[in-house]
Design an enzyme around this catalytic site. Structure first.
Site, PDB file in Angstrom:
ATOM      1  N   THR A 112       0.789  -1.307  -0.148  1.00 55.49           N
ATOM      2  CA  THR A 112       0.445  -0.066   0.281  1.00 55.49           C
ATOM      3  C   THR A 112       1.177   1.112   0.253  1.00 55.49           C
ATOM      4  OG1 THR A 112       0.042   0.005   2.380  1.00 55.49           O
ATOM      5  CG2 THR A 112      -1.435  -0.846   1.033  1.00 55.49           C
TER       6      THR A 112
ATOM      7  N   LYS B 235       8.014   2.023   2.157  1.00 58.01           N
ATOM      8  CA  LYS B 235       9.154   2.337   3.632  1.00 58.01           C
ATOM      9  C   LYS B 235       8.574   3.304   5.024  1.00 58.01           C
ATOM     10  CE  LYS B 235      10.599   4.846  -0.302  1.00 58.01           C
ATOM     11  NZ  LYS B 235       9.439   4.231  -1.026  1.00 58.01           N
TER      12      LYS B 235
ATOM     13  N   VAL C  86      14.858  -0.305  -0.803  1.00 56.01           N
ATOM     14  CA  VAL C  86      15.490   0.176  -0.994  1.00 56.01           C
ATOM     15  C   VAL C  86      15.861  -0.060  -2.742  1.00 56.01           C
ATOM     16  CG1 VAL C  86      18.319   0.757  -0.378  1.00 56.01           C
ATOM     17  CG2 VAL C  86      16.710  -0.169   1.563  1.00 56.01           C
TER      18      VAL C  86
ATOM     19  N   GLY D 260       6.587  11.902 -15.521  1.00 53.62           N
ATOM     20  CA  GLY D 260       5.713  10.377 -14.600  1.00 53.62           C
ATOM     21  C   GLY D 260       7.609  10.214 -13.332  1.00 53.62           C
TER      22      GLY D 260
ATOM     23  N   GLU E 229       6.133  12.794  -8.843  1.00 51.54           N
ATOM     24  CA  GLU E 229       5.270  12.989  -8.116  1.00 51.54           C
ATOM     25  C   GLU E 229       4.798  14.202  -8.479  1.00 51.54           C
ATOM     26  OE1 GLU E 229       2.775  10.575  -6.552  1.00 51.54           O
ATOM     27  OE2 GLU E 229       4.838   8.825  -7.071  1.00 51.54           O
TER      28      GLU E 229
ATOM     29  N   LYS F 129      15.046   4.963   3.211  1.00 47.93           N
ATOM     30  CA  LYS F 129      15.805   4.100   3.028  1.00 47.93           C
ATOM     31  C   LYS F 129      16.954   4.394   3.926  1.00 47.93           C
ATOM     32  CE  LYS F 129      13.800   4.395  -1.599  1.00 47.93           C
ATOM     33  NZ  LYS F 129      13.816   5.540  -2.793  1.00 47.93           N
TER      34      LYS F 129
ATOM     35  N   GLY G 104       9.873   1.170 -10.577  1.00 45.77           N
ATOM     36  CA  GLY G 104       9.895   0.434 -11.359  1.00 45.77           C
ATOM     37  C   GLY G 104       8.926  -0.562 -11.012  1.00 45.77           C
TER      38      GLY G 104
HETATM   39  N1  LIG Z   1       6.529   1.268  -7.939  1.00 47.32           N
HETATM   40  C1  LIG Z   1       7.419   1.592  -7.388  1.00 47.32           C
HETATM   41  O1  LIG Z   1       8.590   1.634  -8.870  1.00 47.32           O
HETATM   42  C2  LIG Z   1       8.002   1.185  -5.806  1.00 47.32           C
HETATM   43  C3  LIG Z   1       9.464   1.105  -5.976  1.00 47.32           C
HETATM   44  C4  LIG Z   1       9.377   0.569  -5.156  1.00 47.32           C
HETATM   45  C5  LIG Z   1       8.435   0.649  -3.085  1.00 47.32           C
HETATM   46  N2  LIG Z   1       7.608   0.807  -3.808  1.00 47.32           N
HETATM   47  C6  LIG Z   1       6.330   1.469  -2.907  1.00 47.32           C
HETATM   48  O2  LIG Z   1       5.506   0.157  -3.010  1.00 47.32           O
HETATM   49  C7  LIG Z   1       4.247   0.409  -2.845  1.00 47.32           C
HETATM   50  C8  LIG Z   1       3.357   0.031  -3.423  1.00 47.32           C
HETATM   51  O3  LIG Z   1       3.304   1.142  -4.475  1.00 47.32           O
HETATM   52  P1  LIG Z   1       2.514   0.978  -5.660  1.00 47.32           P
HETATM   53  O4  LIG Z   1       3.893   1.903  -7.411  1.00 47.32           O
HETATM   54  O5  LIG Z   1       2.453  -0.435  -6.435  1.00 47.32           O
HETATM   55  O6  LIG Z   1       1.248   1.996  -5.349  1.00 47.32           O
HETATM   56  P2  LIG Z   1       0.671   2.458  -5.633  1.00 47.32           P
HETATM   57  O7  LIG Z   1      -0.307   1.631  -7.667  1.00 47.32           O
HETATM   58  O8  LIG Z   1      -0.712   3.490  -5.384  1.00 47.32           O
HETATM   59  O9  LIG Z   1      -0.821   0.889  -5.082  1.00 47.32           O
HETATM   60  C9  LIG Z   1      -1.130   0.524  -3.839  1.00 47.32           C
HETATM   61  C10 LIG Z   1      -2.135   0.036  -3.696  1.00 47.32           C
HETATM   62  O10 LIG Z   1      -2.681  -0.213  -2.184  1.00 47.32           O
HETATM   63  C11 LIG Z   1      -4.093  -0.229  -2.239  1.00 47.32           C
HETATM   64  N3  LIG Z   1      -4.981   0.946  -0.771  1.00 47.32           N
HETATM   65  C12 LIG Z   1      -4.241   1.846  -0.520  1.00 47.32           C
HETATM   66  N4  LIG Z   1      -4.848   2.992   0.715  1.00 47.32           N
HETATM   67  C13 LIG Z   1      -5.473   1.449   0.820  1.00 47.32           C
HETATM   68  C14 LIG Z   1      -6.010   0.355   2.040  1.00 47.32           C
HETATM   69  N5  LIG Z   1      -6.024   1.455   2.758  1.00 47.32           N
HETATM   70  N6  LIG Z   1      -6.080  -0.647   2.211  1.00 47.32           N
HETATM   71  C15 LIG Z   1      -6.071  -1.508   0.878  1.00 47.32           C
HETATM   72  N7  LIG Z   1      -5.639  -1.272   0.064  1.00 47.32           N
HETATM   73  C16 LIG Z   1      -4.518  -0.261   0.163  1.00 47.32           C
HETATM   74  C17 LIG Z   1      -4.483   0.875  -3.452  1.00 47.32           C
HETATM   75  O11 LIG Z   1      -5.760   0.534  -3.977  1.00 47.32           O
HETATM   76  P3  LIG Z   1      -7.179   1.370  -4.983  1.00 47.32           P
HETATM   77  O12 LIG Z   1      -6.556   0.584  -6.715  1.00 47.32           O
HETATM   78  O13 LIG Z   1      -7.824   1.093  -4.996  1.00 47.32           O
HETATM   79  O14 LIG Z   1      -6.686   2.844  -5.090  1.00 47.32           O
HETATM   80  C18 LIG Z   1      -3.404   0.613  -4.805  1.00 47.32           C
HETATM   81  O15 LIG Z   1      -4.206  -0.892  -5.458  1.00 47.32           O
HETATM   82  C19 LIG Z   1       3.949   1.939  -2.246  1.00 47.32           C
HETATM   83  O16 LIG Z   1       4.496   1.658  -0.264  1.00 47.32           O
HETATM   84  C20 LIG Z   1       5.188   2.785  -2.977  1.00 47.32           C
HETATM   85  O17 LIG Z   1       6.344   3.749  -2.330  1.00 47.32           O
HETATM   86  C21 LIG Z   1       7.211   1.133  -5.117  1.00 47.32           C
END
Ligand SMILES: NC(=O)c1ccc[n+]([C@@H]2O[C@H](COP(=O)([O-])OP(=O)(O)OC[C@H]3O[C@@H](n4cnc5c(N)ncnc54)[C@H](OP(=O)(O)O)[C@@H]3O)[C@@H](O)[C@H]2O)c1
Length: 341
Positions: A96, A125, A152, A207, A210, A225, A316
Site C-alpha cells: 500500500t 518504507k 531500498v 512520470g 509526483e 531508505k 519500477g
Molecule cells: N512503484 C514503484 O516503483 C515502487 C518502488 C519501490 C517501492 N514502492 C512502494 O511500494 C508500495 C506500493 O507502490 P505502488 O506503486 O504499487 O502504489 P499504487 O500503485 O499506488 O498502489 C497502492 C495500492 O494500495 C491500495 N490501497 C491504498 N490504501 C489502501 C487501504 N487503506 N487498504 C487497502 N488497500 C489500499 C490501492 O488501492 P486502489 O487500487 O483501490 O487505489 C492500490 O491498489 C508503496 O509503498 C511504494 O512506495 C513502489
C-alpha cells in the site's frame, strides 16, 4: 504458499504478472507455488481459499476499479484488517502507499499479520522508517519473518548485497544515491544547464516525479531508505528522526556549474557514518556514485573487503515485484531449513 496481497496497484499487479508468466518455472526451479487467497484494494477484497484467478482479478480491476466487484469472490467494503484477520494464509504481501508521517495504514496491517502468525513482505518504507527496530522485535516474538528488499533500490538487491554477499565482514560506512527522481533532476540540470524548476517539470512530465514532489526533492524518501539500511545492515537502532535531512531545492545552476569546473557533480547523497545524513554533496565525476538519470548507486565500505558499489534502477513495478518474489523465496527457504534442523 498461501498469500494475502494487500494493495493491487503497480507493484501488486506486477507481482501477479510475474507469478502468471513464470508459474511453471517457479514451481520447477524453486518448488514455489504461490496461491493468492485474498487481494485487497480500497474498494474491498476478493477471497478464494483455493487461490484467486489472477488474470480475472487483473481484468476486473481494469474494468470495475476494484477486485471486490467479483460476483463470486468479492467482498465489497471489506477492510484489509478484516481480511488479514479472517483469511488463513502463511504470508501477507503489503504494497500500500508509503506514509512517513504515521506509517499507516501499512503499520497496522503488518502488526495484524504478525499477530495472526503470518510472515510479511513489504515494499512500503513508512512502517520501517518509523518503527523498524520494534517491528523486527515483534516479528521475532511472533516467530514470523519480515522481509523488505524492495524498499531500498526496488529490484536492485542493495540490502541483500550488504547482508548476504558481505556476510562476515564489518561494514564501516555506507553512502549512496537512494532516490532516482532527484538524481534525474540533478543529472538534467548538469547535462542541459537548466534550472531546478525546469528539471522538476521534465521529471513530472516523464512520470518520475509526483505532482507533490516533497517526499523526493526534500530528501525524505532517501532518508527513509537510509534508516532501513542502518537498522538492517549495521544494527543501528534508528528512525527517520535521527537523520539530518536537506533536499535539493536550493541547489542552483551556478552550484552545478561551479562543481563542473572542478570535474565534479552534485548528487543527493545519503550517508551512514557516525551520524546519518542526506544532503546535496559534491563528488568527482569519476566517483562510482556519479551515475546519471534515474539510477541508484550505493557504496559500501567494509573492514576486510574494502569498497564496493552496487548500481541499478531504484523504481519500477516489475523491478520492485521481483524483490517481493525474492523475499517470498527467501522465506520459503528459511521455513524449509527450519524443518530440517
Ligand atoms: N512503484 C514503484 O516503483 C515502487 C518502488 C519501490 C517501492 N514502492 C512502494 O511500494 C508500495 C506500493 O507502490 P505502488 O506503486 O504499487 O502504489 P499504487 O500503485 O499506488 O498502489 C497502492 C495500492 O494500495 C491500495 N490501497 C491504498 N490504501 C489502501 C487501504 N487503506 N487498504 C487497502 N488497500 C489500499 C490501492 O488501492 P486502489 O487500487 O483501490 O487505489 C492500490 O491498489 C508503496 O509503498 C511504494 O512506495 C513502489
Amino acid at each position: 504458499m498461501r498469500i494475502i496481497l494487500v494493495g493491487w496497484g503497480v507493484v501488486g499487479q506486477s507481482l501477479a504478472q510475474i507469478c502468471l508468466h513464470r508459474k511453471k518455472e517457479l514451481a520447477k526451479k524453486y518448488g514455489f507455488r504461490p496461491r493468492i487467497v485474498a487481494i485487497v484494494d480500497k474498494g474491498g477484497a476478493a477471497i478464494d481459499p483455493k487461490g484467486l484467478d489472477l488474470e480475472q482479478m487483473l481484468s476486473l480491476k481494469k474494468e470495475k476499479g476494484t477486485v471486490a466487484a467479483s460476483k463470486q469472490y468479492g467482498c465489497l467494503g471489506m477492510s484489509a484488517l478484516e481480511a488479514i484477520e479472517s483469511v488463513e494464509a502463511e504470508a501477507m504481501v503489503e504494497v500500500t502507499p508509503t506514509n512517513i508521517e504515521t506509517a499507516e495504514p501499512g503499520l497496522s496491517y503488518i502488526k495484524t499479520a504478525f499477530r495472526t502468525g503470518k510472515h510479511v513482505v513489504t515494499t512500503n518504507k513508512g512502517p520501517l522508517a518509523l518503527a523498524l527496530p520494534a517491528l523486527t522485535e515483534l516479528a521475532d516474538y511472533n516467530n514470523v519473518y519480515l522481509r523488505f528488499s524492495g524498499t531500498v533500490g526496488a529490484g536492485t538487491p542493495v540490502l541483500e548485497f550488504a547482508k548476504n554477499c558481505l556476510q562476515g565482514d564489518r561494514i564501516i560506512s555506507v553512502k549512496g544515491i537512494l532516490n532516482g527522481t532527484t538524481n534525474y533532476i540533478l543529472s538534467e540540470m548538469d547535462e542541459k544547464h537548466i534550472t531546478f524548476d525546469e528539471a522538476l517539470k521534465a521529471a513530472q512530465k516523464l512520470g518520475y516525479a509526483e505532482a507533490d514532489p516533497t517526499m523526493d526533492v526534500d530528501g525524505y524518501d532517501a532518508a527513509a531508505k537510509l534508516v532501513i539500511m542502518a537498522n538492517w545492515i549495521m544494527d543501528k537502532k534508528v528512525t527517520i528522526k535521527d537523520v539530518k535531512i536537506r533536499g535539493i531545492r536550493d541547489v542552483s545552476s551556478q552550484n552545478i556549474a561551479d562543481a563542473a569546473k572542478k570535474g565534479c557533480t552534485i548528487k543527493l547523497i545519503g550517508s551512514i557514518e557516525e551520524t546519518l545524513k542526506v544532503e546535496p554533496t559534491q563528488i568527482s565525476k569519476h566517483d562510482p556514485l556519479a551515475v546519471d538519470g534515474a539510477l541508484n548507486a550505493v557504496t559500501f565500505v567494509s573492514e576486510s573487503a574494502g569498497e564496493q558499489t552496487i548500481i541499478g534502477l531504484g523504481a519500477g513495478g516489475t523491478e520492485t515485484a521481483s524483490a517481493v518474489l525474492r523475499d517470498l523465496l527467501d522465506i520459503k527457504q528459511n521455513i524449509a531449513n527450519k524443518m530440517i534442523t
